[in-house]
Design a protein around this motif. Structure first.
Motif, short mmCIF file in Angstrom:
data_model
loop_
_atom_site.label_atom_id
_atom_site.label_comp_id
_atom_site.label_asym_id
_atom_site.label_seq_id
_atom_site.Cartn_x
_atom_site.Cartn_y
_atom_site.Cartn_z
N THR A 55 47.17 38.88 99.74
CA THR A 55 45.97 38.43 99.01
C THR A 55 46.27 37.17 98.22
OG1 THR A 55 45.18 40.71 98.83
CG2 THR A 55 44.26 39.12 97.30
N SER A 56 47.41 37.15 97.52
CA SER A 56 47.82 35.96 96.78
C SER A 56 48.04 34.78 97.71
CB SER A 56 49.10 36.25 95.99
OG SER A 56 48.90 37.27 95.03
N ALA A 57 48.58 35.05 98.90
CA ALA A 57 48.81 33.98 99.86
C ALA A 57 47.49 33.36 100.30
CB ALA A 57 49.57 34.52 101.07
N LEU A 58 46.48 34.18 100.59
CA LEU A 58 45.17 33.67 100.99
C LEU A 58 44.54 32.84 99.89
CD1 LEU A 58 43.86 36.92 102.69
CD2 LEU A 58 44.23 34.74 103.86
N ASN A 59 44.59 33.36 98.67
CA ASN A 59 44.02 32.65 97.54
C ASN A 59 44.74 31.32 97.32
OD1 ASN A 59 44.09 32.51 94.15
ND2 ASN A 59 42.10 32.84 95.10
N SER A 60 46.06 31.33 97.42
CA SER A 60 46.85 30.12 97.22
C SER A 60 46.55 29.08 98.30
CB SER A 60 48.34 30.45 97.21
OG SER A 60 48.66 31.34 96.16
N ALA A 61 46.35 29.54 99.53
CA ALA A 61 46.06 28.62 100.63
C ALA A 61 44.77 27.86 100.38
CB ALA A 61 45.98 29.40 101.94
N LEU A 62 43.75 28.56 99.90
CA LEU A 62 42.47 27.89 99.63
C LEU A 62 42.59 26.95 98.44
CD1 LEU A 62 39.85 30.71 100.30
CD2 LEU A 62 40.67 28.91 101.83
N VAL A 63 43.37 27.34 97.43
CA VAL A 63 43.62 26.44 96.30
C VAL A 63 44.31 25.17 96.80
CG1 VAL A 63 45.00 26.12 94.21
CG2 VAL A 63 43.65 28.19 94.51
N ALA A 64 45.30 25.34 97.67
CA ALA A 64 46.03 24.18 98.19
C ALA A 64 45.09 23.21 98.89
CB ALA A 64 47.12 24.65 99.14
N LEU A 65 44.06 23.74 99.54
CA LEU A 65 43.10 22.89 100.25
C LEU A 65 42.02 22.34 99.34
CD1 LEU A 65 42.66 24.96 103.53
CD2 LEU A 65 43.88 22.80 103.26
N GLY A 66 42.05 22.73 98.05
CA GLY A 66 41.08 22.21 97.10
C GLY A 66 39.73 22.89 97.14
N ILE A 67 39.68 24.11 97.68
CA ILE A 67 38.40 24.84 97.75
C ILE A 67 37.98 25.24 96.34
CG2 ILE A 67 37.23 26.86 98.68
CD1 ILE A 67 38.06 24.72 100.74
N GLY A 68 36.69 25.04 96.03
CA GLY A 68 36.21 25.35 94.69
C GLY A 68 34.74 25.69 94.67
N PRO A 69 34.12 25.66 93.48
CA PRO A 69 32.73 26.08 93.31
C PRO A 69 31.77 25.37 94.26
CG PRO A 69 33.77 25.81 91.18
CD PRO A 69 34.75 25.30 92.20
N GLY A 70 30.94 26.19 94.92
CA GLY A 70 29.91 25.66 95.80
C GLY A 70 30.35 25.39 97.21
N ASP A 71 31.67 25.39 97.46
CA ASP A 71 32.15 25.16 98.82
C ASP A 71 31.89 26.39 99.68
OD1 ASP A 71 33.12 22.67 98.12
OD2 ASP A 71 35.17 23.38 97.77
N GLU A 72 31.73 26.18 100.96
CA GLU A 72 31.50 27.27 101.91
C GLU A 72 32.75 27.47 102.75
OE1 GLU A 72 27.66 27.83 104.32
OE2 GLU A 72 29.01 26.79 105.72
N VAL A 73 33.16 28.74 102.89
CA VAL A 73 34.32 29.09 103.70
C VAL A 73 33.87 30.09 104.77
CG1 VAL A 73 36.62 30.13 103.71
CG2 VAL A 73 35.89 28.73 101.76
N LEU A 74 34.11 29.75 106.02
CA LEU A 74 33.72 30.62 107.13
C LEU A 74 34.80 31.66 107.38
CD1 LEU A 74 32.15 28.05 109.62
CD2 LEU A 74 31.09 29.30 107.73
N VAL A 75 34.40 32.93 107.42
CA VAL A 75 35.33 34.06 107.44
C VAL A 75 34.90 35.04 108.53
CG1 VAL A 75 36.31 35.96 106.10
CG2 VAL A 75 35.67 33.84 104.95
N SER A 76 35.88 35.59 109.23
CA SER A 76 35.59 36.62 110.22
C SER A 76 34.92 37.83 109.57
CB SER A 76 36.89 37.07 110.89
OG SER A 76 36.66 38.20 111.72
N ALA A 77 33.95 38.41 110.27
CA ALA A 77 33.23 39.58 109.75
C ALA A 77 34.05 40.87 109.89
CB ALA A 77 31.89 39.74 110.46
N TYR A 78 35.17 40.82 110.59
CA TYR A 78 36.05 41.97 110.72
C TYR A 78 37.41 41.60 110.14
CZ TYR A 78 38.92 45.57 113.07
OH TYR A 78 39.80 46.60 113.34
N THR A 79 37.68 42.08 108.94
CA THR A 79 38.92 41.77 108.24
C THR A 79 39.02 42.70 107.05
OG1 THR A 79 40.19 40.00 107.14
CG2 THR A 79 37.80 39.93 106.87
#
Length: 383
Positions: A55-79
């Protein structure tokens, strides 16, 4: 999937006897540093950073990419819920993408779901099932969108001879007790990009500015968390890593035996399609309709669909996301974004995913079980 054995006990005892329990006590030759180098080499990545969870790895990966408020992230519906919440916790808006019959992200639906707000794609290699990374990367590259691979349930898996987690910008691993290798809890990121690696280091350790790592941080320091792993976690992974590939190869042999048998002897069910059959380490069957599955289930209630056996991984059961709830409303991305009402997580969000999961059965295959016994058991219980 591994039991803790003598090798792990010896490595743990070594850290305790030497009183070296943290990364910075162990230094460059500590178990964490050695495990990171070994993981990077095995996966063919330039950088690896171990953390306290996937979980920390996923969160850190998005931080590294600069993901923040209002951004959209496409995610698999099975996870697992950690995947969409990695975006939601940063004020971003997760949008669900349908799976196809491989139980992985559907590249066709992925392209349909891309909008002007899409800033990242989080594809998920669920249950050792690789996504169609050729197709996903074509879509992502055509739109200039970075890909993060959630490999938490596919550590060490392959797609066309290449390790999962090395196709996108960052790959995320989990080492909790249900994964291919385990340190009870734990995780890691993989990347070839030194700046993304640095940003993950800063986010996972708020004290990076006073700590000594193998290499200096070259990006400006920013406020972070504390997602550090311990030397004990590093020691366990160090002991288990040599057994990862033999274990996966054993699973592949059993899956190929099952595939050969069902394709030759059964016409009432279809072998679940796979994006790279030579690397297949999970086996499943699919019924043509939900009704056909239900009829079989009446005769053999011990055989359950994925919708029933893995309900925690089905988006309609992710309570915080379905209810769009954070611990404070004023930081809730759905309430603060003008687009928040466009995102929903009821059955209408990904109906094809629910249909596929309701007529698919995947089977737990013990690492030590003989392939012939595996074939006999599943043939007997699906007749």
């Amino acid at each position: 999937m591994f039991d803790i054995g003598d090798e792990e006990i010896a490595a743990i005892a070594d850290t305790i006897h030497r009183k070296i329990l943290t990364r910075f006590q162990g230094g460059k030759e500590g178990y964490l540093a050695r495990s990171e180098r070994a993981l990077a080499e095995k996966f063919g990545a330039k950088h690896c950073l171990m953390m306290n969870s996937g979980t920390s790895a996923l969160n850190s990966a998005l931080v590294a990419l600069g993901i923040g408020p209002g951004d959209e992230v496409l995610v698999s519906a099975y996870t697992w819920i950690a995947t969409p919440l990695a975006a939601m916790l940063l004020g971003a808006l997760p949008k669900l993408v349908e799976i196809n019959e491989t139980l992985t992200m559907d590249p066709v639906d992925l392209e349909k779901k891309i909008s002007s707000r899409t800033k990242a794609i989080l594809c998920v290699h669920m249950a050792n099932l690789p996504c169609d990374m050729d197709a996903i990367m074509r879509v992502a590259d055509a739109h200039g969108i970075p890909v993060v691979e959630d490999c938490c349930q596919a550590v060490g898996g392959l797609y066309k001879g290449k390790r999962l987690g090395t196709f996108g910008k960052i790959g995320c691993l989990s080492f909790n007790n249900a994964k291919n290798i385990t340190s009870a809890e734990g995780g890691a990121i993989l990347t070839d990009d030194f700046e993304l690696y640095d940003r993950c280091r800063l986010w996972h350790d708020c004290g990076t500015f006073v700590q000594e790592y193998d290499a200096p941080v070259k990006v400006p320091h920013f406020a972070g968390h504390d997602f550090r792993a311990s030397e004990i976690q590093g020691a366990i992974i160090w002991a288990q890593l040599p057994r990862l590939d033999p274990g996966l190869e054993g699973l592949r042999q059993k899956c190929h035996a099952l595939r050969d048998f069902f394709e030759a002897n059964r016409t009432d069910v279809k072998v679940m399609p796979h994006n790279d059959i030579p690397s297949q380490a999970t086996f499943g069957i699919q019924f043509p309709t939900v009704e056909a599955y239900q009829e079989m289930n009446k005769r053999h209630p011990e055989i359950k669909s994925v919708l029933e056996t893995a309900d925690r991984h089905v988006f309609t059961n992710w309570v915080p996301l379905v209810e769009k709830r954070t611990y404070r409303d004023d930081i809730n991305p759905f309430r603060n974004s003008p687009y928040g009402n466009e995102y929903h997580y009821d059955a209408s969000a990904a109906p094809r995913t629910l249909d596929i999961l309701a007529r698919t059965c995947t089977f737990y295959i013990p690492w030590a079980q003989d392939p012939r016994e595996t074939v006999f058991f599943y043939d007997k219980h699906t007749r």
